[in-house]
Design an enzyme around this catalytic site. Structure first.
Site, PDB file in Angstrom:
ATOM      1  N   ASP A 161       0.846  -1.204   0.000  1.00 53.81           N
ATOM      2  CA  ASP A 161       0.000   0.000   0.000  1.00 53.81           C
ATOM      3  C   ASP A 161       0.883   1.256   0.000  1.00 53.81           C
ATOM      4  O   ASP A 161       0.601   2.229  -0.698  1.00 53.81           O
ATOM      5  CB  ASP A 161      -0.903  -0.007   1.241  1.00 53.81           C
ATOM      6  CG  ASP A 161      -1.629  -1.330   1.387  1.00 53.81           C
ATOM      7  OD1 ASP A 161      -2.694  -1.493   0.781  1.00 53.81           O
ATOM      8  OD2 ASP A 161      -1.106  -2.229   2.078  1.00 53.81           O
ATOM      9  N   HIS A 189      -4.353  -3.589   6.144  1.00 53.44           N
ATOM     10  CA  HIS A 189      -4.109  -3.856   4.729  1.00 53.44           C
ATOM     11  C   HIS A 189      -5.426  -4.307   4.104  1.00 53.44           C
ATOM     12  O   HIS A 189      -5.730  -5.501   4.047  1.00 53.44           O
ATOM     13  CB  HIS A 189      -3.032  -4.923   4.520  1.00 53.44           C
ATOM     14  CG  HIS A 189      -3.016  -5.411   3.097  1.00 53.44           C
ATOM     15  ND1 HIS A 189      -2.632  -4.607   2.055  1.00 53.44           N
ATOM     16  CD2 HIS A 189      -3.397  -6.573   2.538  1.00 53.44           C
ATOM     17  CE1 HIS A 189      -2.773  -5.262   0.916  1.00 53.44           C
ATOM     18  NE2 HIS A 189      -3.245  -6.459   1.181  1.00 53.44           N
TER      19      HIS A 189
HETATM   20  P1  NAX Z   1      -1.591 -18.472  -3.977  1.00 57.23           P
HETATM   21  O1  NAX Z   1      -2.929 -19.101  -3.773  1.00 57.23           O
HETATM   22  O2  NAX Z   1      -0.991 -18.441  -5.345  1.00 57.23           O
HETATM   23  O3  NAX Z   1      -0.546 -19.213  -3.044  1.00 57.23           O
HETATM   24  C1  NAX Z   1      -0.767 -19.470  -1.705  1.00 57.23           C
HETATM   25  C2  NAX Z   1      -0.033 -20.737  -1.356  1.00 57.23           C
HETATM   26  O4  NAX Z   1      -0.140 -20.911   0.037  1.00 57.23           O
HETATM   27  C3  NAX Z   1      -0.642 -21.982  -2.029  1.00 57.23           C
HETATM   28  O5  NAX Z   1       0.386 -22.678  -2.704  1.00 57.23           O
HETATM   29  C4  NAX Z   1      -1.198 -22.780  -0.851  1.00 57.23           C
HETATM   30  O6  NAX Z   1      -1.074 -24.181  -1.036  1.00 57.23           O
HETATM   31  C5  NAX Z   1      -0.310 -22.285   0.290  1.00 57.23           C
HETATM   32  N1  NAX Z   1      -0.896 -22.437   1.622  1.00 57.23           N
HETATM   33  C6  NAX Z   1      -2.184 -22.289   2.000  1.00 57.23           C
HETATM   34  N2  NAX Z   1      -2.320 -22.571   3.303  1.00 57.23           N
HETATM   35  C7  NAX Z   1      -1.096 -22.868   3.774  1.00 57.23           C
HETATM   36  C8  NAX Z   1      -0.598 -23.252   5.030  1.00 57.23           C
HETATM   37  N3  NAX Z   1      -1.407 -23.399   6.064  1.00 57.23           N
HETATM   38  N4  NAX Z   1       0.713 -23.488   5.146  1.00 57.23           N
HETATM   39  C9  NAX Z   1       1.534 -23.375   4.094  1.00 57.23           C
HETATM   40  N5  NAX Z   1       1.110 -23.035   2.865  1.00 57.23           N
HETATM   41  C10 NAX Z   1      -0.179 -22.781   2.708  1.00 57.23           C
HETATM   42  O7  NAX Z   1      -1.692 -17.020  -3.338  1.00 57.23           O
HETATM   43  P2  NAX Z   1      -0.692 -15.792  -3.518  1.00 57.23           P
HETATM   44  O8  NAX Z   1      -1.109 -15.000  -4.676  1.00 57.23           O
HETATM   45  O9  NAX Z   1       0.712 -16.266  -3.427  1.00 57.23           O
HETATM   46  O10 NAX Z   1      -1.091 -14.930  -2.224  1.00 57.23           O
HETATM   47  C11 NAX Z   1      -0.794 -15.390  -0.922  1.00 57.23           C
HETATM   48  C12 NAX Z   1      -1.479 -14.524   0.113  1.00 57.23           C
HETATM   49  O11 NAX Z   1      -1.043 -13.177   0.038  1.00 57.23           O
HETATM   50  C13 NAX Z   1      -3.006 -14.445  -0.045  1.00 57.23           C
HETATM   51  O12 NAX Z   1      -3.598 -14.585   1.239  1.00 57.23           O
HETATM   52  C14 NAX Z   1      -3.230 -13.046  -0.571  1.00 57.23           C
HETATM   53  O13 NAX Z   1      -4.517 -12.572  -0.247  1.00 57.23           O
HETATM   54  C15 NAX Z   1      -2.144 -12.300   0.145  1.00 57.23           C
HETATM   55  N6  NAX Z   1      -1.753 -10.983  -0.383  1.00 57.23           N
HETATM   56  C16 NAX Z   1      -1.379 -10.048   0.511  1.00 57.23           C
HETATM   57  C17 NAX Z   1      -0.930  -8.795   0.148  1.00 57.23           C
HETATM   58  C18 NAX Z   1      -0.509  -7.781   1.169  1.00 57.23           C
HETATM   59  O14 NAX Z   1      -0.185  -6.661   0.761  1.00 57.23           O
HETATM   60  N7  NAX Z   1      -0.475  -8.065   2.470  1.00 57.23           N
HETATM   61  C19 NAX Z   1      -0.905  -8.407  -1.280  1.00 57.23           C
HETATM   62  C20 NAX Z   1      -0.910  -9.553  -2.226  1.00 57.23           C
HETATM   63  C21 NAX Z   1      -1.752 -10.735  -1.815  1.00 57.23           C
HETATM   64  O15 NAX Z   1      -3.074 -10.492  -2.209  1.00 57.23           O
END
Ligand code: NAX
Length: 328
Positions: A161, A189
């Protein structure tokens, strides 16, 4: 050669992981003289583990001189063992028909387990950055689940952000992004965050005076920064990943290596200042030095800012109340 630093990354086979791991291994996060060991956590599902193996093959094929080891696992106790830095990226995304409160509950389960594992096996000085959404509340849950660790070491990512706000201000003023100082993003966020350029300067000029347009602030700038994630999903069909990974690198690099007096935004546990209840993980301006962040104190809060800061705070209080019963 320095001793390797252990960096745990969860959700390592996901989109953000794919943009993040290679940059950590190349030294962009901790410095070009700092070897790293990557400890990579994915869910115990064959498809995810297989994808993780593929990512590791690519890491090997980069032959990074600073990559001193890679440990893939589906066990948080292995991933966080002696971890110096933990990037908690993996989270449960919102599925079809899933209510916000269900999302909170599902993530609360993940972050209580991971907080406890950090508590039990990570370095006592582990620096934790939560990226997985809802990032502030997930960080709060992990912090509360790790009573033996310093709460100050749990942070949430507001840097994306912050960076989005910087680039919008650079475009509006026609100045270079690198010259903008003293940007602040307050709160959660989420689209409720409050990007605040009242204190910002560019080459010493006050940004507020350069722009001099409160309507633009309220009706263009704030919605644009707040809804940027949604705009990227609409354009790309996928959520922001490279920019999120970049923000995570910025956050940890600045925390570890320092900001030279420059303000950056981090979601950190409140000390009660700025009218934010103690313990709530809230985006505030900080400077970093010698591996420690320090909140920028004493900024004036005018009526418009108070309203915005309370709005985003109320969302965080609601999220906290939604998971209270699950916390130790
Ligand atoms: P993806 O769905 O591509 O990847 C997430 C990965 O995490 C998957 O491979 C899944 O198997 C794994 N996972 C789920 N639960 C888990 C656990 N308990 N232990 C270990 N691995 C686990 O998502 P991606 O685009 O990489 O985004 C990841 C996270 O970042 C999401 O929650 C998303 O909302 C968040 N974001 C946060 C942002 C921020 O500024 N704070 C911005 C970008 C993003 O939206």
């Amino acid at each position: 050669m320095k001793q390797p630093v252990r960096v745990a990354v969860t959700g390592a086979a996901g989109q953000i992981g794919y943009s993040l791991l290679f940059r950590i291994a190349s030294g962009e996060m901790l410095g070009k003289d700092q070897p790293v060991i990557l400890q990579l956590l994915e869910v115990p599902v064959e498809k995810a583990q297989q994808a993780l193996r593929g990512v590791i093959m690519e890491l090997e094929d980069c032959a990074f001189p600073l990559l001193a080891g890679v440990i893939p696992t589906d066990d948080p106790y292995v991933a966080f063992k002696d971890a110096d830095i933990a990037l908690l990226v993996g989270a449960r995304p919102r599925g079809p028909g899933m209510e916000r409160k269900d999302l909170l509950q599902e993530n609360a389960k993940i972050f209580t387990v991971q907080g406890k594992a950090l508590n039990d096996v990570a370095s006592r000085n582990v620096k934790v950055l939560v990226v997985g959404n809802p990032a502030n509340t997930n960080a709060y849950i992990a912090m509360k689940s790790a009573p033996d660790l310093n709460p100050a070491n749990f942070t949430a990512m507001l840097r994306l952000d912050h960076n989005r706000a910087l680039s919008q201000i650079a475009a509006k003023t026609g100045r270079a992004v690198a010259d903008i100082e003293n940007m602040v993003v307050w709160g959660n966020h989420s689209p409720t965050m409050y990007a605040d350029y009242r204190f910002a300067t560019v080459n010493g000029d006050a940004v507020k005076a350069l722009i001099n347009d409160e309507e633009w602030n309220r009706d263009t700038f704030l919605p644009k920064v707040g809804k940027r994630g949604a705009a990227i999903i609409e354009a790309r069909g996928l959520s922001s990943a490279a920019s999120a990974a970049n923000a995570a690198i910025d956050h940890i690099r600045d925390w570890v290596l320092g900001t030279n007096g420059k303000w950056v935004t981090m979601g950190i546990p409140s000390d009660g200042s700025y009218g934010i209840p103690e313990g709530i993980i809230y985006g505030v301006p900080v400077t970093c030095e010698n591996g420690v962040y320090t909140r920028v104190e004493g900024l004036e809060v005018d009526a418009f800012s108070r309203e915005r800061m309370d709005f985003t705070l109320n969302e965080l209080l609601e999220e906290r109340d939604g998971v209270k019963h699950l916390l130790p």
